[in-house]
Write a protein that holds these residues in place. Sequence first.
Motif, PDB file in Angstrom:
ATOM      1  N   TRP A   1      31.042  47.670   6.785  1.00  0.00           N
ATOM      2  CA  TRP A   1      31.738  48.276   7.928  1.00  0.00           C
ATOM      3  C   TRP A   1      31.015  47.951   9.234  1.00  0.00           C
ATOM      4  O   TRP A   1      31.656  47.614  10.237  1.00  0.00           O
ATOM      5  CB  TRP A   1      31.807  49.797   7.765  1.00  0.00           C
ATOM      6  N   MET A   2      29.697  48.024   9.226  1.00  0.00           N
ATOM      7  CA  MET A   2      28.920  47.782  10.435  1.00  0.00           C
ATOM      8  C   MET A   2      28.932  46.314  10.835  1.00  0.00           C
ATOM      9  O   MET A   2      28.750  45.980  12.011  1.00  0.00           O
ATOM     10  CB  MET A   2      27.490  48.267  10.233  1.00  0.00           C
TER      11      MET A   2
ATOM     12  N   PHE B   1      40.203  53.673   4.049  1.00  0.00           N
ATOM     13  CA  PHE B   1      40.309  53.038   5.366  1.00  0.00           C
ATOM     14  C   PHE B   1      38.986  52.391   5.734  1.00  0.00           C
ATOM     15  O   PHE B   1      37.997  52.489   5.018  1.00  0.00           O
ATOM     16  CB  PHE B   1      40.756  54.040   6.427  1.00  0.00           C
ATOM     17  N   HIS B   2      39.010  51.693   6.886  1.00  0.00           N
ATOM     18  CA  HIS B   2      37.791  51.156   7.490  1.00  0.00           C
ATOM     19  C   HIS B   2      37.293  52.227   8.442  1.00  0.00           C
ATOM     20  O   HIS B   2      37.840  52.404   9.536  1.00  0.00           O
ATOM     21  CB  HIS B   2      38.104  49.865   8.244  1.00  0.00           C
ATOM     22  N   PRO B   3      36.267  53.002   8.065  1.00  0.00           N
ATOM     23  CA  PRO B   3      35.891  54.166   8.863  1.00  0.00           C
ATOM     24  C   PRO B   3      35.462  53.843  10.284  1.00  0.00           C
ATOM     25  O   PRO B   3      35.735  54.602  11.213  1.00  0.00           O
ATOM     26  CB  PRO B   3      34.750  54.791   8.052  1.00  0.00           C
ATOM     27  N   LEU B   4      34.784  52.706  10.484  1.00  0.00           N
ATOM     28  CA  LEU B   4      34.283  52.410  11.822  1.00  0.00           C
ATOM     29  C   LEU B   4      35.383  51.877  12.738  1.00  0.00           C
ATOM     30  O   LEU B   4      35.322  52.074  13.958  1.00  0.00           O
ATOM     31  CB  LEU B   4      33.110  51.434  11.756  1.00  0.00           C
ATOM     32  N   LYS B   5      36.396  51.221  12.188  1.00  0.00           N
ATOM     33  CA  LYS B   5      37.531  50.837  13.033  1.00  0.00           C
ATOM     34  C   LYS B   5      38.277  52.083  13.500  1.00  0.00           C
ATOM     35  O   LYS B   5      38.743  52.149  14.646  1.00  0.00           O
ATOM     36  CB  LYS B   5      38.456  49.893  12.272  1.00  0.00           C
ATOM     37  N   TYR B   6      38.372  53.068  12.623  1.00  0.00           N
ATOM     38  CA  TYR B   6      38.992  54.339  13.021  1.00  0.00           C
ATOM     39  C   TYR B   6      38.172  55.008  14.121  1.00  0.00           C
ATOM     40  O   TYR B   6      38.712  55.443  15.149  1.00  0.00           O
ATOM     41  CB  TYR B   6      39.102  55.247  11.800  1.00  0.00           C
ATOM     42  N   LEU B   7      36.863  55.068  13.935  1.00  0.00           N
ATOM     43  CA  LEU B   7      36.005  55.731  14.925  1.00  0.00           C
ATOM     44  C   LEU B   7      35.938  54.964  16.231  1.00  0.00           C
ATOM     45  O   LEU B   7      35.779  55.567  17.301  1.00  0.00           O
ATOM     46  CB  LEU B   7      34.612  55.949  14.349  1.00  0.00           C
TER      47      LEU B   7
END
Length: 514
Positions: A12-13, A178-184
């Motif tokens: 993700w990062m 989901f892709h958590p960092l795209k959401y954030l």
Amino acid sequence: MQRLPDAGRSYWMRTVAFPSFAPLTRPAEADVAVIGSGIAGLSTAWELARTGRSVVVLEAHRLASGVTGHTTGKLTALHTSVYDTLRRTHGERAARDYADSQSAALRHVFDVAGQLGVDCELETRPGLTYCERPDAVDALRAEAEAARSAGLAASFVTETGLPFPVAGAVRVEDQAQFHPLKYLRGLVDDIVAHGGRIHEGTRVTRLDDGDPCRLTTEAGVTVSAGHVVVATHHPVFDHAVLAARLTQHRDLVVAGSLPAGRDPDGMYITTEGGKRSVRTSPLADGNRLLIVTGEAFTPGTGEDTEAGYARLEAWTERHFPEVEISHRWAAQDNSPTDTVPLVGRLPTGGDNVYVATGFGGWGMTGGVMAGALIASLVDGAPHRWAGLYDPGRLGSAVQAAPAFLKAQWDTGKHFVKDRLDTFGDGTGGSVRDLRPGEGTVVRVEGKPCAVHRDDEGELHAVSAVCTHLGCIVAFNNAERTWECPCHGSRFGIDGDVVQGPALHPLERRDPPES
């Protein structure tokens, strides 16, 4: 085992870029100060910024680079086998409220992503808790019935999409990943658009509750805020009440490309074999990224982390032989001794200090739920789930007394053992025999000293006494960090804080002669 490039940095990062935000360098004021920028902190900041309040987010490192940046990104109300436990220890009402709150958080992610136009690879998938051992089937049947009674679309099944047979599984429909960092990233952009201020590289080291509250950073800069939200994974400003009700665990993660036709089409988890969690994520070439988590351990206990990765990779390659491992990282979570996360007013703070912690590995729905709950409390509005998650609750804590006492025994055992252990003397073979990449704890002039030899053969030494509450750290050989067994603080080889609750670095020492 091959050494992967950029090992330890999650998928993700590596696939999303946040804007950079400058550290706080001058005194500031805000209606609400949020400490921590994981999903709980950013969800809370977003909810409050949308109400027109002035919000400042203070992050010690980079945005979402802690627990949230290393998650597996599941959005589900099926949390292993939580419902049968909840109805026995907290009652049927609590189990229903838990299911409702976690399901509402899942739906909220869909609503927010749609509202903000965020493409975060949000996919609907079933969630499954499975077992391979026949003697575990009855427990999963009970869990399926409990989850169904709590309102989830749950069933007991014996067939799954996994490439190996199972003895049984609880299946809940219409969960998500989901892709958590795209959401954030979408939340961050909207927080800023609504006037929110964000500061990275800003570690808060002191909280004085009051009206207003006063925060002080490591650099000595102050922030005055009407409300403060402590969303730092472990509640860094609580050394007794909540810390005593949390246990720490760390999970290893490996991932690699899988042909789309081999997708097991679901999110799977089992507690057997040191825990195994399986899901996939879309890749640009049409294949899927297989993500496998497991080999859970308590940080700071000297676990051979490299051996854990080897076991996890071997399991993955045995069951998914088409996968070539390309990523590996690790995630850390804390679990409350009475099962339910601690979200609400901080018991040791004032009426305007809030905390979100203890998500037990389910922080994606938990963090979103926490944001909505805390925003409601700040508004002064009653909330249906406030009692269930109240950090000051007593009834369920009594029910969980055995787990609480075990957690305290484990912490006390480390604390006492650390003071009786002689380690080495700093001049013997324990340091001399260190190979590049290894670390050990020895005594130098009677004091515990953490010594690491880097890849060039140079020794680095720091105090081995955790700056949180004084337990002795141990070396993690895969991530090359010093970790505390009592409350999970983690430090770099030069003593810098990687993960709290510790607020201050380990004191640097002169390396012993090797």
